[in-house]
Write an enzyme that holds these catalytic residues in place. Structure first.
Site, PDB file in Angstrom:
ATOM      1  N   ASN A   1      28.593  29.143  28.551  1.00  0.00           N
ATOM      2  CA  ASN A   1      28.257  30.225  27.625  1.00  0.00           C
ATOM      3  C   ASN A   1      27.968  29.570  26.276  1.00  0.00           C
ATOM      4  O   ASN A   1      28.899  29.197  25.560  1.00  0.00           O
ATOM      5  CB  ASN A   1      29.448  31.189  27.554  1.00  0.00           C
ATOM      6  CG  ASN A   1      29.185  32.373  26.634  1.00  0.00           C
ATOM      7  OD1 ASN A   1      28.123  32.460  26.006  1.00  0.00           O
ATOM      8  ND2 ASN A   1      30.153  33.266  26.549  1.00  0.00           N
TER       9      ASN A   1
ATOM     10  N   ARG B   1      25.327  32.066  30.899  1.00  0.00           N
ATOM     11  CA  ARG B   1      25.248  33.391  30.307  1.00  0.00           C
ATOM     12  C   ARG B   1      24.038  33.397  29.371  1.00  0.00           C
ATOM     13  O   ARG B   1      23.918  32.535  28.502  1.00  0.00           O
ATOM     14  CB  ARG B   1      26.518  33.665  29.513  1.00  0.00           C
ATOM     15  CG  ARG B   1      26.515  35.038  28.926  1.00  0.00           C
ATOM     16  CD  ARG B   1      27.782  35.303  28.157  1.00  0.00           C
ATOM     17  NE  ARG B   1      27.805  36.692  27.788  1.00  0.00           N
ATOM     18  CZ  ARG B   1      28.790  37.250  27.142  1.00  0.00           C
ATOM     19  NH1 ARG B   1      29.844  36.567  26.812  1.00  0.00           N
ATOM     20  NH2 ARG B   1      28.737  38.522  26.823  1.00  0.00           N
TER      21      ARG B   1
ATOM     22  N   HIS C   1      26.914  43.186  26.966  1.00  0.00           N
ATOM     23  CA  HIS C   1      28.173  43.086  27.727  1.00  0.00           C
ATOM     24  C   HIS C   1      27.920  43.494  29.178  1.00  0.00           C
ATOM     25  O   HIS C   1      28.812  43.958  29.869  1.00  0.00           O
ATOM     26  CB  HIS C   1      29.279  44.011  27.179  1.00  0.00           C
ATOM     27  CG  HIS C   1      29.766  43.685  25.815  1.00  0.00           C
ATOM     28  ND1 HIS C   1      30.068  44.666  24.890  1.00  0.00           N
ATOM     29  CD2 HIS C   1      30.015  42.505  25.217  1.00  0.00           C
ATOM     30  CE1 HIS C   1      30.478  44.095  23.777  1.00  0.00           C
ATOM     31  NE2 HIS C   1      30.465  42.784  23.941  1.00  0.00           N
TER      32      HIS C   1
ATOM     33  N   GLU D   1      34.070  37.690  32.826  1.00  0.00           N
ATOM     34  CA  GLU D   1      32.631  37.459  32.818  1.00  0.00           C
ATOM     35  C   GLU D   1      32.282  36.120  33.472  1.00  0.00           C
ATOM     36  O   GLU D   1      31.265  36.002  34.145  1.00  0.00           O
ATOM     37  CB  GLU D   1      32.114  37.513  31.376  1.00  0.00           C
ATOM     38  CG  GLU D   1      32.095  38.949  30.857  1.00  0.00           C
ATOM     39  CD  GLU D   1      32.061  39.050  29.347  1.00  0.00           C
ATOM     40  OE1 GLU D   1      33.058  38.651  28.716  1.00  0.00           O
ATOM     41  OE2 GLU D   1      31.060  39.518  28.798  1.00  0.00           O
TER      42      GLU D   1
END
Ligand code: ADP
Length: 397
Positions: free
Chosen positions: A7, A91, A180, A385
């Site tokens: 990420n 991500r 999100h 996540e």
């Protein structure tokens, strides 16, 4: 198969190495201050001592190399060879109008991420740099992009179109995207399973309450509506973001202060929300402490936060023609009994009942808060996540 999840932010890189045999985290960590003085790697291997390294990281490529070194290190490493890593899941903030689901990175996918730099100016460039850093550091390994906007692509035009001329949608892609998405997708599906709801028809409202906050309504895990818009600024009151404001506020303040529009948006993104309303902090632990000390401004800020949240819950309950469940997730949702209680008190008129003792004890764990006779099931469902990204990556390779 082991999957590395990355990420990348503008000056940071968070990572997790997940063993997909049992979905356990083998190691996780963070590179901070990339491209700035004082760069630091913090590496947390499972079952071994943490490791910290302060060393220059001029760019994300160097950060990825240092992450690989840490994962392979004799003392604090967790793998013997880079070959053990099956693929890398990234991500990515914005996939624009074109990308509706996670995908294996190809030159075309990279072009789309690049075309969306305007829509995600802080994140998309960093996300692409992270992908290219992995391509350079681990040639031949597959990279998968998991987009924060994918979940919102499930919405119908009646939910995603703004009431402005077509030109801006057709030419510039101005619409509600929602963010999100990985979290809303994960938590809504977990809620369906955990609460025994119909996997195709179960209606779930997910309240993702972290520093950034957003809410979604979904049926069978498909997004029907969500509160963030073209950017993550719209919707709920957040740590430092205002959420919804009259768009004319931007023009008015810009003119009054002699600012640029960018200055005003910066203020709405970084100096607003709970930080501005409470005058205390963007962090709910500080805000609750201030309320307990009798700070009136902090109390009113908290009331405003809950007011906005229940306004959205009311709207989404109507859009769904009656939700089956409401799930709380992320930092505040998972660890904030006060916010959860205040929200559920508003919902009592609908027949919502929670066990306050369960609510007080619920910190960061999956638990049902509602009583048997509650009209809507209420639960805390921790988000994950990284695991969601790893699962998508495994599925796609
Ligand atoms: P993000 O991923 O958006 O940075 P998180 O989901 O980690 O945010 O949530 C961070 C927020 O969670 C913090 O601002 C803090 O307000 C809240 N939080 C964390 N622990 C607690 C707690 N014990 N009680 C209340 N709020 C908490």
């Amino acid at each position: 198969m082991k999957i590395l999840v990355l990420n990348c932010g503008s000056s940071s890189l968070k990572y997790q190495l997940i063993d997909m045999e049992d979905e356990s985290v083998l190691a996780k960590g963070l590179c901070e201050r990339i491209g700035i003085d004082g760069s630091k790697l913090t590496h947390r291997p499972a079952g071994k001592a943490n490791f910290e390294l302060e060393t220059p990281m001029p760019d994300h490529k160097r950060a990825v190399e240092l992450v690989m070194d840490a994962l392979l290190d004799k003392e604090h490493g967790v793998i013997g060879s880079a070959d053990e890593i099956g693929a890398i899941g990234h991500r990515v903030l914005h996939g624009g109008k074109e990308i509706t689901q996670s995908c294996v990175v190809t030159p075309h996918v990279k072009d789309v991420i690049r075309e969306c730099f305007d829509l995600g100016p802080l994140h998309n460039p960093a996300n692409l740099i992270g992908i290219e850093a992995c391509e350079a550091a681990m040639p031949g390994k597959k990279n998968v992009a998991v987009f924060d906007t994918s979940f919102g692509m499930g919405m119908e035009p009646k939910a995603y179109r703004y009431a402005i001329p077509d030109k801006y949608y057709d030419e510039y892609g101005v619409r509600r995207y929602g963010f999100h998405g990985t979290s809303h997708d994960f938590v809504s599906h977990e809620a369906l399973k955990y609460l025994g709801l119909d996997p195709e028809k179960g209606k779930v409202i997910v309240c993702h309450l972290g520093n950034g906050a957003s809410i979604s309504a979904s049926i069978g895990g498909v997004c029907v509506d969500t509160s963030m818009g073209l950017t993550p600024l719209e919707g709920l009151i957040m740590g430092t973001r205002s959420g919804d404001v009259d768009a004319a506020v931007v023009q008015y303040i810009t003119n009054k202060e002699g600012w640029t529009v960018d200055d005003t948006l910066n203020m709405l993104n970084k100096q607003s929300g709970m930080l501005a309303l409470t005058g205390v902090s963007s962090d709910f632990r500080d805000i609750e402490a201030a309320i307990n000390e009798g700070n009136e401004k902090a109390r009113i800020g908290m009331e405003a936060y809950v007011h906005r949240l229940v306004k959205y819950i009311g709207a989404y309950n109507t859009i769904l023609k009656g939700a089956d469940a409401i799930a709380f997730t992320a930092g505040v949702g998972e660890n904030g009994p006060l916010v959860r209680r205040m929200v559920c008190e508003y919902l009592e008129f609908l027949g919502v009942k929670i066990d306050e003792e369960e609510n007080k004890k619920a910190y960061g764990k999956q638990v049902v808060l509602s009583t048997e006779d509650s009209s809507i099931k209420i639960a805390v469902i921790p988000t994950n996540e990284e695991l969601a990204i790893a699962r998508d990556t495994l599925r796609l390779i």
